[in-house]
Design an enzyme around this catalytic site. Structure first.
Site, PDB file in Angstrom:
ATOM      1  N   SER A  13      31.575  25.271  45.430  1.00  0.00           N
ATOM      2  CA  SER A  13      32.917  25.831  45.271  1.00  0.00           C
ATOM      3  C   SER A  13      33.065  27.237  45.841  1.00  0.00           C
ATOM      4  CB  SER A  13      33.319  25.845  43.794  1.00  0.00           C
ATOM      5  OG  SER A  13      32.412  26.620  43.033  1.00  0.00           O
ATOM      6  N   HIS A 243      16.819  25.056  49.794  1.00  0.00           N
ATOM      7  CA  HIS A 243      17.408  24.268  48.707  1.00  0.00           C
ATOM      8  C   HIS A 243      17.714  25.238  47.574  1.00  0.00           C
ATOM      9  CE1 HIS A 243      18.123  21.453  45.596  1.00  0.00           C
ATOM     10  NE2 HIS A 243      17.353  20.463  46.016  1.00  0.00           N
ATOM     11  N   ASP A 244      18.983  25.345  47.193  1.00  0.00           N
ATOM     12  CA  ASP A 244      19.377  26.386  46.238  1.00  0.00           C
ATOM     13  C   ASP A 244      18.632  26.285  44.908  1.00  0.00           C
ATOM     14  OD1 ASP A 244      20.721  24.084  45.430  1.00  0.00           O
ATOM     15  OD2 ASP A 244      22.727  24.927  45.647  1.00  0.00           O
ATOM     16  N   THR A 245      18.314  25.076  44.475  1.00  0.00           N
ATOM     17  CA  THR A 245      17.575  24.952  43.222  1.00  0.00           C
ATOM     18  C   THR A 245      16.164  25.491  43.356  1.00  0.00           C
ATOM     19  OG1 THR A 245      18.849  22.962  42.745  1.00  0.00           O
ATOM     20  CG2 THR A 245      16.935  23.376  41.354  1.00  0.00           C
ATOM     21  N   THR A 266      27.317  23.748  38.969  1.00  0.00           N
ATOM     22  CA  THR A 266      28.046  22.524  39.283  1.00  0.00           C
ATOM     23  C   THR A 266      27.184  21.312  38.933  1.00  0.00           C
ATOM     24  OG1 THR A 266      29.289  23.608  41.045  1.00  0.00           O
ATOM     25  CG2 THR A 266      29.174  21.214  41.104  1.00  0.00           C
TER      26      THR A 266
END
Length: 497
Positions: A13, A243-245, A266
């Site tokens: 978002s 990878h954001d995680t 999210t």
């Protein structure tokens, strides 16, 4: 030059360009630029509408962020980009994009998993990749192209995941980053490279993939055109955990090993850090994933639908209520009146999230929630129950005792949900930092720039730099047992995992 770096962190978002300064063993974080991101409708080669990312908009906003940083006379040494996983672009031999940057929320992969399992079994795929089965995984997206847009796939010269492509636009260097590549369900967990057997079976061309590079790899400085536009002459592009995680987990402020993490945004990503992949029948049955982490670790975790549920409710109500107001309305509603399975496929991308929740309740023998507070409370309570279930499964599969839960990401702000998690799981719950993904991105850059020695030092710095709130069990909390039994039965009826 000060020990400063820029982190570009893009979620579903919104996106941010943040400055991280390392001073006296602490990180000072400053937001330079924030921008919106959303799914748009575009037509594919078959003239069909697809849910896509506006990749040109995202790159333009990255440039805007760098220009703002330069205007502030910031002398950063490097920049790194992280985004969500699984999505990608294809390039032709002249580096033009082929097709759209399709979103994982597109319905083009509906039903494709069963088609793939006829070519190679579910058990064999899991044995080779260790990755959770989700209908939007890259393997099914590429299989869709192999079946429906063969001409497009035949023209492809390069496969680049979203942050890989943005890095290419900045630096001119093409590379697939390891933590993101591992999420595709096309990456062999033993060979640490693309799985040639899977690619061959599914008729996906092998030549489009690049040998994955590790987090911390330096791709080179900004290419000339970008450097001139942004006024950064010697900014190094460093691949973080793209990878954001993976970046978020790198920033977990834990000093012991008896913890689980919940990256709450999210999506909810809940798991443990492991020195080895956990690939066995039980892990497959519970649908856990083994994604690549930093420092030769694995992120043994499960994807849970997460705060997308309440975000969509908020959007559907035309943002009439703030997130804080939705939490307040939930707290005022009756406890445990409505329960849903957060991971039901109907919640992935429904036309109406509110109606999807109401119909789920009705179909499972409950009445329909009518007020906003009832809907919000159903979401938060059901997520808390899901987290409790995943904690139990993590301990069972890993044989690891979990005593602490670290919540990181935007969900840190939801104190109502976090207290419920503490009460329900009985764990020591620590919430913070909110900007864990950007901080983890920065830690990888700091290490690549030789400003910190290792991840352990980085986590100590995070622990000392940001406020971490501890949630203690509320002895006067409501009795969860009956509602927990209802949730377990509902999950069993609905497919279990």
């Amino acid at each position: 030059m000060e020990r400063s770096a820029l982190a570009v962190d893009i979620g579903a978002s919104s996106g941010r360009v943040l400055l991280g300064e390392l001073k006296n063993k602490k990180i000072e974080l400053k937001e330079i630029h924030r921008f919106k991101n959303k799914i748009i409708k575009k037509k594919n080669s078959k003239n069909q509408q697809e849910d896509c990312w506006d990749i040109d908009h995202l790159f333009k906003e990255i440039i805007n962020g760098l220009e703002k940083a330069a205007a502030k006379n910031i002398e950063a040494a490097s920049v790194g980009i992280d985004t969500w996983a699984v999505d990608f672009v294809l390039l032709d031999k002249e580096d033009n994009r082929l097709g759209n940057a399709v979103s994982y929320r597109s319905h083009r992969t509906d039903g494709l998993m069963d088609q793939v399992f006829k070519k190679i079994t579910r058990e064999e795929i899991y044995k080779r990749t260790g990755i959770q089965f989700l209908q939007f995984n890259t393997i099914y997206q590429l299989y869709y192209l192999a079946q429906n847009e063969k001409e497009l796939l035949a023209q492809a010269e390069d496969f680049l995941m979203i942050p890989d492509y943005l890095n290419f636009l900045l630096s001119g260097t093409k590379a697939n980053e390891y933590t993101n590549a591992s999420s595709t369900q096309l990456f062999n967990i033993e060979n640490n490279d693309w799985d040639h057997k899977l690619l061959e079976k599914l008729k996906i061309p092998e030549n489009i993939f690049h040998k994955p590079v590790e987090p911390g790899t330096k791709l080179g400085q900004l290419k000339k055109s970008v450097a001139e536009k942004t006024s950064f002459s010697d900014l190094e592009v460093i691949v973080p955990a793209a990878h954001d995680t993976a970046s978020a987990v790198a920033a977990v402020p834990a000093v012991d090993h008896d913890f689980a993490y919940l990256s709450s945004g999210t999506w909810s990503l809940m798991g443990i850090e492991s020195d080895q992949a956990l690939v066995n029948k039980k892990a497959l049955a519970y649908n856990f994933t083994n994604e690549g982490g930093v420092n030769d670790t694995f992120r043994f975790l499960k994807n849970i639908m997460g705060l997308w549920l309440i975000q969509e409710v908020k959007r559907e109500l035309d943002d009439k209520y703030s997130h804080g107001q939705l939490v307040e309305l939930a707290a005022e509603a009756a406890a445990f009146k409505f329960i849903i399975d957060p991971n039901d496929d109907r919640f992935l991308n429904p036309e109406s999230m509110i109606e999807a929740i109401k119909s789920f309740c009705q179909e499972t023998g409950q009445s329909r929630p009518e007020t906003v507070g009832e809907i919000a409370r159903a979401i938060f309570e059901s997520l808390a129950f899901e987290y409790k279930l995943v904690i139990e499964q993590l301990e069972e599969v890993s044989q690891k005792e979990i005593n602490k839960l670290h919540i990181i990401g935007g969900g840190v702000k939801n104190e109502f949900l976090n207290q419920m998690i503490a009460d329900l799981t009985g764990l020591e719950v620590y919430a913070g930092p909110v900007e864990a993904t950007a901080i983890g991105n920065l830690l990888i850059q700091f290490k690549a720039n030789n400003w910190i020695s290792d991840l352990k030092e980085g986590r100590e710095i995070v622990k000392n730099s940001f406020a971490i709130k501890r949630y203690k069990i509320n002895d006067s909390a409501a009795d969860y047992d009956a509602a927990w039994d209802r949730f377990r039965k509902l999950k069993s009826i609905n497919g279990g995992n």
